[in-house]
Design a protein around this motif. Structure first.
Motif, PDB file in Angstrom:
ATOM      1  N   MET A   1    -121.916   8.543  -5.906  1.00 52.39           N
ATOM      2  CA  MET A   1    -120.437   7.895  -5.511  1.00 52.39           C
ATOM      3  C   MET A   1    -120.090   6.699  -5.005  1.00 52.39           C
ATOM      4  SD  MET A   1    -117.368  10.407  -4.301  1.00 52.39           S
ATOM      5  CE  MET A   1    -117.532  11.813  -4.970  1.00 52.39           C
ATOM      6  N   SER A   2    -118.592   5.517  -5.161  1.00 55.14           N
ATOM      7  CA  SER A   2    -119.014   4.736  -4.924  1.00 55.14           C
ATOM      8  C   SER A   2    -117.823   5.193  -3.687  1.00 55.14           C
ATOM      9  CB  SER A   2    -118.161   3.010  -5.303  1.00 55.14           C
ATOM     10  OG  SER A   2    -116.872   4.382  -6.108  1.00 55.14           O
ATOM     11  N   GLN A   3    -117.987   3.968  -2.253  1.00 58.31           N
ATOM     12  CA  GLN A   3    -116.826   4.018  -1.061  1.00 58.31           C
ATOM     13  C   GLN A   3    -116.066   3.820  -1.613  1.00 58.31           C
ATOM     14  OE1 GLN A   3    -117.878   6.141   1.881  1.00 58.31           O
ATOM     15  NE2 GLN A   3    -119.531   7.535   0.764  1.00 58.31           N
ATOM     16  N   PRO A   4    -115.082   3.882  -0.753  1.00 62.06           N
ATOM     17  CA  PRO A   4    -113.139   3.382  -0.979  1.00 62.06           C
ATOM     18  C   PRO A   4    -113.448   1.739   0.005  1.00 62.06           C
ATOM     19  CG  PRO A   4    -113.000   5.227   0.488  1.00 62.06           C
ATOM     20  CD  PRO A   4    -114.387   5.332  -0.158  1.00 62.06           C
ATOM     21  N   ALA A   5    -113.362   1.201  -0.551  1.00 62.23           N
ATOM     22  CA  ALA A   5    -113.121  -0.608  -0.010  1.00 62.23           C
ATOM     23  C   ALA A   5    -111.881  -0.539   1.170  1.00 62.23           C
ATOM     24  CB  ALA A   5    -112.966  -1.304  -0.659  1.00 62.23           C
ATOM     25  N   LYS A   6    -112.858  -0.875   2.436  1.00 58.74           N
ATOM     26  CA  LYS A   6    -111.951  -1.426   3.560  1.00 58.74           C
ATOM     27  C   LYS A   6    -110.887  -2.427   3.471  1.00 58.74           C
ATOM     28  CE  LYS A   6    -116.233   0.656   6.393  1.00 58.74           C
ATOM     29  NZ  LYS A   6    -117.006   0.142   7.749  1.00 58.74           N
ATOM     30  N   ALA A   7    -109.582  -1.821   4.439  1.00 55.43           N
ATOM     31  CA  ALA A   7    -109.049  -3.067   4.143  1.00 55.43           C
ATOM     32  C   ALA A   7    -109.779  -3.873   5.201  1.00 55.43           C
ATOM     33  CB  ALA A   7    -108.000  -2.237   4.278  1.00 55.43           C
ATOM     34  N   THR A   8    -109.434  -5.396   4.458  1.00 56.69           N
ATOM     35  CA  THR A   8    -110.133  -7.011   4.734  1.00 56.69           C
ATOM     36  C   THR A   8    -108.563  -6.811   6.135  1.00 56.69           C
ATOM     37  OG1 THR A   8    -110.561  -7.523   3.388  1.00 56.69           O
ATOM     38  CG2 THR A   8    -109.710  -9.191   5.215  1.00 56.69           C
ATOM     39  N   ARG A   9    -109.303  -6.693   7.389  1.00 51.18           N
ATOM     40  CA  ARG A   9    -107.862  -6.405   9.044  1.00 51.18           C
ATOM     41  C   ARG A   9    -108.110  -8.678   9.512  1.00 51.18           C
ATOM     42  NH1 ARG A   9    -106.780  -3.199  11.225  1.00 51.18           N
ATOM     43  NH2 ARG A   9    -106.115  -4.250  13.754  1.00 51.18           N
ATOM     44  N   LEU A  10    -106.957  -8.526   9.560  1.00 49.84           N
ATOM     45  CA  LEU A  10    -106.866 -10.772  10.212  1.00 49.84           C
ATOM     46  C   LEU A  10    -106.701 -10.535  12.392  1.00 49.84           C
ATOM     47  CD1 LEU A  10    -106.953 -13.317  10.154  1.00 49.84           C
ATOM     48  CD2 LEU A  10    -105.044 -12.665   9.192  1.00 49.84           C
ATOM     49  N   THR A  11    -107.595 -10.916  12.852  1.00 44.74           N
ATOM     50  CA  THR A  11    -107.002 -10.705  13.919  1.00 44.74           C
ATOM     51  C   THR A  11    -106.579 -11.988  14.358  1.00 44.74           C
ATOM     52  OG1 THR A  11    -108.181  -9.486  15.114  1.00 44.74           O
ATOM     53  CG2 THR A  11    -107.257 -10.596  16.226  1.00 44.74           C
ATOM     54  N   VAL A  12    -105.303 -12.847  14.791  1.00 44.90           N
ATOM     55  CA  VAL A  12    -105.254 -13.797  15.279  1.00 44.90           C
ATOM     56  C   VAL A  12    -104.805 -14.251  16.924  1.00 44.90           C
ATOM     57  CG1 VAL A  12    -103.541 -15.602  15.513  1.00 44.90           C
ATOM     58  CG2 VAL A  12    -103.263 -14.514  13.070  1.00 44.90           C
ATOM     59  N   ALA A  13    -105.798 -14.902  17.300  1.00 42.84           N
ATOM     60  CA  ALA A  13    -106.228 -15.149  18.556  1.00 42.84           C
ATOM     61  C   ALA A  13    -105.681 -16.884  18.639  1.00 42.84           C
ATOM     62  CB  ALA A  13    -107.603 -14.762  19.053  1.00 42.84           C
ATOM     63  N   MET A  14    -104.840 -16.611  20.309  1.00 39.09           N
ATOM     64  CA  MET A  14    -104.595 -17.937  20.767  1.00 39.09           C
ATOM     65  C   MET A  14    -105.054 -18.186  21.824  1.00 39.09           C
ATOM     66  SD  MET A  14    -100.802 -18.103  18.746  1.00 39.09           S
ATOM     67  CE  MET A  14    -100.976 -19.631  18.909  1.00 39.09           C
ATOM     68  N   SER A  29     -94.683 -17.569  11.812  1.00 37.93           N
ATOM     69  CA  SER A  29     -95.411 -17.487  10.072  1.00 37.93           C
ATOM     70  C   SER A  29     -96.713 -16.731  10.584  1.00 37.93           C
ATOM     71  CB  SER A  29     -96.155 -18.475  11.015  1.00 37.93           C
ATOM     72  OG  SER A  29     -96.921 -19.049  12.033  1.00 37.93           O
ATOM     73  N   VAL A  30     -96.972 -15.688  11.832  1.00 40.41           N
ATOM     74  CA  VAL A  30     -98.628 -15.172  10.737  1.00 40.41           C
ATOM     75  C   VAL A  30     -97.931 -13.539  11.732  1.00 40.41           C
ATOM     76  CG1 VAL A  30    -100.425 -16.792  11.921  1.00 40.41           C
ATOM     77  CG2 VAL A  30     -99.241 -15.332  13.430  1.00 40.41           C
ATOM     78  N   GLU A  31     -97.164 -12.728  12.039  1.00 36.73           N
ATOM     79  CA  GLU A  31     -96.760 -11.886  12.279  1.00 36.73           C
ATOM     80  C   GLU A  31     -96.660 -10.717  10.713  1.00 36.73           C
ATOM     81  OE1 GLU A  31     -93.114 -10.513  13.962  1.00 36.73           O
ATOM     82  OE2 GLU A  31     -91.846 -11.770  12.761  1.00 36.73           O
ATOM     83  N   SER A  32     -96.498 -10.664   9.309  1.00 32.19           N
ATOM     84  CA  SER A  32     -96.637 -10.545   7.933  1.00 32.19           C
ATOM     85  C   SER A  32     -97.606 -10.554   7.804  1.00 32.19           C
ATOM     86  CB  SER A  32     -95.834 -11.218   7.203  1.00 32.19           C
ATOM     87  OG  SER A  32     -96.441 -12.346   7.394  1.00 32.19           O
ATOM     88  N   ILE A  33     -99.004 -11.216   8.055  1.00 31.79           N
ATOM     89  CA  ILE A  33    -100.350 -11.281   7.301  1.00 31.79           C
ATOM     90  C   ILE A  33    -101.246 -10.316   8.739  1.00 31.79           C
ATOM     91  CG2 ILE A  33     -99.421 -12.632   5.375  1.00 31.79           C
ATOM     92  CD1 ILE A  33    -101.214 -15.160   7.303  1.00 31.79           C
ATOM     93  N   ALA A  34    -100.805 -10.464  10.199  1.00 33.06           N
ATOM     94  CA  ALA A  34    -102.441 -10.545  10.748  1.00 33.06           C
ATOM     95  C   ALA A  34    -101.624  -8.879  11.527  1.00 33.06           C
ATOM     96  CB  ALA A  34    -101.464 -11.153  12.202  1.00 33.06           C
ATOM     97  N   ASP A  35    -103.116  -7.290  11.234  1.00 34.01           N
ATOM     98  CA  ASP A  35    -103.243  -6.657  11.565  1.00 34.01           C
ATOM     99  C   ASP A  35    -103.095  -6.611  13.073  1.00 34.01           C
ATOM    100  OD1 ASP A  35    -103.633  -4.969   9.357  1.00 34.01           O
ATOM    101  OD2 ASP A  35    -105.137  -7.019   9.401  1.00 34.01           O
ATOM    102  N   GLU A  36    -103.476  -7.569  13.668  1.00 38.47           N
ATOM    103  CA  GLU A  36    -103.638  -7.823  15.560  1.00 38.47           C
ATOM    104  C   GLU A  36    -102.787  -9.254  15.773  1.00 38.47           C
ATOM    105  OE1 GLU A  36    -106.533  -5.613  18.805  1.00 38.47           O
ATOM    106  OE2 GLU A  36    -107.315  -7.309  16.764  1.00 38.47           O
ATOM    107  N   ILE A  37    -102.537  -8.762  16.816  1.00 42.06           N
ATOM    108  CA  ILE A  37    -102.468 -10.935  17.700  1.00 42.06           C
ATOM    109  C   ILE A  37    -102.537 -10.683  19.036  1.00 42.06           C
ATOM    110  CG2 ILE A  37    -100.745 -12.423  18.001  1.00 42.06           C
ATOM    111  CD1 ILE A  37     -98.995 -11.584  15.707  1.00 42.06           C
ATOM    112  N   VAL A  38    -103.761 -11.308  19.367  1.00 44.03           N
ATOM    113  CA  VAL A  38    -104.045 -11.386  20.709  1.00 44.03           C
ATOM    114  C   VAL A  38    -103.838 -12.762  21.182  1.00 44.03           C
ATOM    115  CG1 VAL A  38    -106.330 -11.565  22.563  1.00 44.03           C
ATOM    116  CG2 VAL A  38    -106.004  -9.503  20.416  1.00 44.03           C
TER     117      VAL A  38
END
Length: 65
Positions: A1-14, A29-38
């Motif tokens: 059985m194949s495993q479900p694909a893990k969602a790609t995560r994006l962290t924006v660090a500044m 500009s990044v809040e809608s695509i970033a999973d995390e902002i540091v």
């Protein structure tokens, strides 16, 4: 059985200091695509930290080396 694909995560660090004037536009500009902002703040004396908090950013305060 194949495993479900893990969602790609994006962290924006500044790394910022006294960037309140630019930070709002940058985070908008990044809040809608970033999973995390540091935000690593190196000693701001303006409202940079408050702006970062208003976008739900994780804050790290550090001394610039």
């Amino acid at each position: 059985m194949s495993q479900p694909a893990k969602a790609t995560r994006l962290t924006v660090a500044m790394i910022v200091r006294d960037a309140a004037g630019l930070l709002r536009d940058s985070l908008e500009s990044v809040e809608s695509i970033a999973d995390e902002i540091v935000i690593a703040d190196t000693g701001s004396s303006d409202t940079t930290l408050e702006v970062a908090k208003s976008y739900g950013a994780k804050l790290v305060e550090c001394e610039w080396q």
